[in-house]
Motif scaffolding. Structure first.
Motif, PDB file in Angstrom:
ATOM      1  N   ARG A 135      -1.501  -1.536   0.538  1.00 58.28           N
ATOM      2  CA  ARG A 135      -2.624  -0.589   0.161  1.00 58.28           C
ATOM      3  C   ARG A 135      -3.823  -1.049  -0.230  1.00 58.28           C
ATOM      4  NH1 ARG A 135       0.431   4.487  -0.051  1.00 58.28           N
ATOM      5  NH2 ARG A 135       2.405   4.224  -0.117  1.00 58.28           N
ATOM      6  N   LEU A 136      -4.865  -0.527  -0.246  1.00 63.87           N
ATOM      7  CA  LEU A 136      -6.058  -1.245  -0.861  1.00 63.87           C
ATOM      8  C   LEU A 136      -5.669  -1.412  -2.459  1.00 63.87           C
ATOM      9  CD1 LEU A 136      -8.894   1.014   0.473  1.00 63.87           C
ATOM     10  CD2 LEU A 136      -8.207  -1.258   1.067  1.00 63.87           C
ATOM     11  N   SER A 173     -10.595   1.565  12.520  1.00 63.02           N
ATOM     12  CA  SER A 173     -11.179   0.714  11.684  1.00 63.02           C
ATOM     13  C   SER A 173     -12.510   1.405  11.300  1.00 63.02           C
ATOM     14  CB  SER A 173     -11.431  -0.601  12.166  1.00 63.02           C
ATOM     15  OG  SER A 173     -12.170  -1.564  11.467  1.00 63.02           O
ATOM     16  N   ASP A 215     -12.702   0.601   6.592  1.00 63.99           N
ATOM     17  CA  ASP A 215     -11.465   0.393   6.113  1.00 63.99           C
ATOM     18  C   ASP A 215     -10.474   0.783   7.387  1.00 63.99           C
ATOM     19  OD1 ASP A 215     -12.142  -0.189   3.521  1.00 63.99           O
ATOM     20  OD2 ASP A 215     -11.983   1.980   2.902  1.00 63.99           O
ATOM     21  N   THR A 216      -9.199   0.035   7.335  1.00 64.64           N
ATOM     22  CA  THR A 216      -8.134   0.334   8.230  1.00 64.64           C
ATOM     23  C   THR A 216      -7.433   1.466   8.094  1.00 64.64           C
ATOM     24  OG1 THR A 216      -8.199  -1.939   8.617  1.00 64.64           O
ATOM     25  CG2 THR A 216      -6.340  -0.748   9.563  1.00 64.64           C
ATOM     26  N   VAL A 237      -4.622   4.130   4.083  1.00 65.89           N
ATOM     27  CA  VAL A 237      -5.856   3.253   4.310  1.00 65.89           C
ATOM     28  C   VAL A 237      -4.743   1.842   3.667  1.00 65.89           C
ATOM     29  CG1 VAL A 237      -7.836   2.593   3.387  1.00 65.89           C
ATOM     30  CG2 VAL A 237      -7.400   4.999   3.699  1.00 65.89           C
ATOM     31  N   SER A 288      -5.279  -2.605   3.654  1.00 59.84           N
ATOM     32  CA  SER A 288      -6.119  -3.719   3.367  1.00 59.84           C
ATOM     33  C   SER A 288      -6.234  -4.684   4.712  1.00 59.84           C
ATOM     34  CB  SER A 288      -5.852  -4.304   2.285  1.00 59.84           C
ATOM     35  OG  SER A 288      -4.628  -5.009   2.314  1.00 59.84           O
TER      36      SER A 288
END
Length: 102
Positions: free
Chosen positions: A6-7, A24, A27-28, A39, A41
């Protein structure tokens, strides 16, 4: 399952068979079949590679089991769909049900 980040930095596993799409934006964003979004990384190309590697591992394991061999299939480290410090375990298959459309 594939392991993603995760981010915020925490790691989690997702079943790639439940992925509907990966975007994309920049953010993916993973969208599951039930509409859940995550979301992550990792870039889109990395997620796609991990899904492909996971599926290749499943097919290789099924082939070995059909031929009567036992034990896990070992792929080169660069092809593993999970980080090196994670040991995957096979879980029983979960049957999928069709969604009812109204």
């Amino acid at each position: 399952m594939i392991i993603l980040t995760r981010l915020a930095g925490s790691r989690f596993a997702v079943n790639p068979d439940l992925l509907e799409r990966v975007e994309s934006t920049p953010d993916t964003v993973l969208t599951l079949l039930d509409g859940t979004k995550y979301v992550v990384s990792e870039p889109l190309d990395e997620v796609v590679r991990r899904v492909a590697d996971y599926r290749a591992t499943v097919i290789a394991t099924a082939r070995r089991l059909a031929e009567g061999e036992s034990g896990p299939v070992a792929l080169p480290a660069a092809q593993e769909p999970w980080p090196a410090d994670v040991t995957p375990e096979l879980a029983p298959a979960v049957p999928l049900r069709r969604r009812r459309r109204s």
